[in-house]
Design a protein around this motif. Sequence first.
Motif, PDB file in Angstrom:
ATOM      1  N   GLU A 178       0.825   4.143  -2.843  1.00  0.00           N
ATOM      2  CA  GLU A 178       0.579   5.542  -2.483  1.00  0.00           C
ATOM      3  C   GLU A 178       1.712   6.446  -2.959  1.00  0.00           C
ATOM      4  O   GLU A 178       1.467   7.566  -3.412  1.00  0.00           O
ATOM      5  CB  GLU A 178       0.365   5.676  -0.978  1.00  0.00           C
ATOM      6  CG  GLU A 178      -0.970   5.129  -0.526  1.00  0.00           C
ATOM      7  CD  GLU A 178      -1.178   5.196   0.976  1.00  0.00           C
ATOM      8  OE1 GLU A 178      -0.375   5.844   1.680  1.00  0.00           O
ATOM      9  OE2 GLU A 178      -2.155   4.597   1.449  1.00  0.00           O
ATOM     10  N   HIS A 204       1.246   6.855  -6.645  1.00  0.00           N
ATOM     11  CA  HIS A 204       0.135   7.793  -6.845  1.00  0.00           C
ATOM     12  C   HIS A 204       0.608   9.227  -6.664  1.00  0.00           C
ATOM     13  O   HIS A 204       0.318  10.099  -7.490  1.00  0.00           O
ATOM     14  CB  HIS A 204      -1.007   7.473  -5.882  1.00  0.00           C
ATOM     15  CG  HIS A 204      -2.148   8.422  -5.982  1.00  0.00           C
ATOM     16  ND1 HIS A 204      -2.182   9.619  -5.300  1.00  0.00           N
ATOM     17  CD2 HIS A 204      -3.289   8.358  -6.704  1.00  0.00           C
ATOM     18  CE1 HIS A 204      -3.294  10.250  -5.589  1.00  0.00           C
ATOM     19  NE2 HIS A 204      -3.997   9.509  -6.433  1.00  0.00           N
ATOM     20  N   GLN A 205       1.347   9.486  -5.602  1.00  0.00           N
ATOM     21  CA  GLN A 205       1.814  10.843  -5.331  1.00  0.00           C
ATOM     22  C   GLN A 205       2.754  11.330  -6.428  1.00  0.00           C
ATOM     23  O   GLN A 205       2.672  12.478  -6.864  1.00  0.00           O
ATOM     24  CB  GLN A 205       2.508  10.923  -3.967  1.00  0.00           C
ATOM     25  CG  GLN A 205       2.891  12.337  -3.586  1.00  0.00           C
ATOM     26  CD  GLN A 205       1.694  13.270  -3.499  1.00  0.00           C
ATOM     27  OE1 GLN A 205       0.718  12.977  -2.810  1.00  0.00           O
ATOM     28  NE2 GLN A 205       1.746  14.393  -4.192  1.00  0.00           N
ATOM     29  N   ASP A 210      -8.942  11.934  -8.477  1.00  0.00           N
ATOM     30  CA  ASP A 210      -8.535  10.632  -9.008  1.00  0.00           C
ATOM     31  C   ASP A 210      -9.473  10.075 -10.067  1.00  0.00           C
ATOM     32  O   ASP A 210      -9.070   9.254 -10.877  1.00  0.00           O
ATOM     33  CB  ASP A 210      -8.435   9.607  -7.883  1.00  0.00           C
ATOM     34  CG  ASP A 210      -7.158   9.730  -7.085  1.00  0.00           C
ATOM     35  OD1 ASP A 210      -6.330  10.603  -7.407  1.00  0.00           O
ATOM     36  OD2 ASP A 210      -6.982   8.943  -6.130  1.00  0.00           O
ATOM     37  N   SER A 246       1.132   0.160 -11.396  1.00  0.00           N
ATOM     38  CA  SER A 246       1.610  -0.647 -10.273  1.00  0.00           C
ATOM     39  C   SER A 246       1.725  -2.107 -10.698  1.00  0.00           C
ATOM     40  O   SER A 246       2.688  -2.787 -10.334  1.00  0.00           O
ATOM     41  CB  SER A 246       0.714  -0.491  -9.047  1.00  0.00           C
ATOM     42  OG  SER A 246      -0.550  -1.052  -9.247  1.00  0.00           O
ATOM     43  N   ARG A 255       0.815  -1.225   0.000  1.00  0.00           N
ATOM     44  CA  ARG A 255       0.000   0.000   0.000  1.00  0.00           C
ATOM     45  C   ARG A 255       0.842   1.266   0.000  1.00  0.00           C
ATOM     46  O   ARG A 255       0.545   2.220  -0.722  1.00  0.00           O
ATOM     47  CB  ARG A 255      -0.945  -0.021   1.194  1.00  0.00           C
ATOM     48  CG  ARG A 255      -1.867   1.171   1.238  1.00  0.00           C
ATOM     49  CD  ARG A 255      -3.046   0.895   2.161  1.00  0.00           C
ATOM     50  NE  ARG A 255      -3.875   2.044   2.354  1.00  0.00           N
ATOM     51  CZ  ARG A 255      -4.754   2.510   1.487  1.00  0.00           C
ATOM     52  NH1 ARG A 255      -4.890   1.928   0.326  1.00  0.00           N
ATOM     53  NH2 ARG A 255      -5.495   3.564   1.759  1.00  0.00           N
ATOM     54  N   ALA A 256       1.906   1.283   0.781  1.00  0.00           N
ATOM     55  CA  ALA A 256       2.772   2.468   0.840  1.00  0.00           C
ATOM     56  C   ALA A 256       3.438   2.721  -0.507  1.00  0.00           C
ATOM     57  O   ALA A 256       3.579   3.872  -0.930  1.00  0.00           O
ATOM     58  CB  ALA A 256       3.815   2.305   1.934  1.00  0.00           C
ATOM     59  N   THR A 257       3.807   1.674  -1.191  1.00  0.00           N
ATOM     60  CA  THR A 257       4.447   1.813  -2.497  1.00  0.00           C
ATOM     61  C   THR A 257       3.459   2.338  -3.530  1.00  0.00           C
ATOM     62  O   THR A 257       3.799   3.192  -4.349  1.00  0.00           O
ATOM     63  CB  THR A 257       5.037   0.463  -2.947  1.00  0.00           C
ATOM     64  OG1 THR A 257       5.908  -0.026  -1.926  1.00  0.00           O
ATOM     65  CG2 THR A 257       5.820   0.605  -4.234  1.00  0.00           C
TER      66      THR A 257
END
Length: 90
Positions: free
Chosen positions: A8, A11-12, A31, A79, A4-6
């Motif tokens: 996100e 996404h950023q 989005d 992703s 999830r952190a990756t």
Amino acid sequence: MSDRATIEALHQQLLDDLVATLYCDPAEVDDDITFHDLGLDSILGLEFLGLVNGRYQLSVEIDALHDHPTLAQLVQHLSGRLEQLQAERA
């Protein structure tokens, strides 16, 4: 790239690249608004994808913006591609 952190972080970074390409405020980008509705035409799309391809060492074609027409959809698509590349390199 299912972490999830990756996702996100991806996404950023895509949001930052899109904002830089469109010269807009990040608050203007939702989005689920299509790239077309955000004002991303084919020339700006190529510029945006140039940033993405250079950063992630990909070769995403302009058709990806039509096949995945929102930021949320493009993040999911990329992703998956990045996860596949990692698996191939391992």
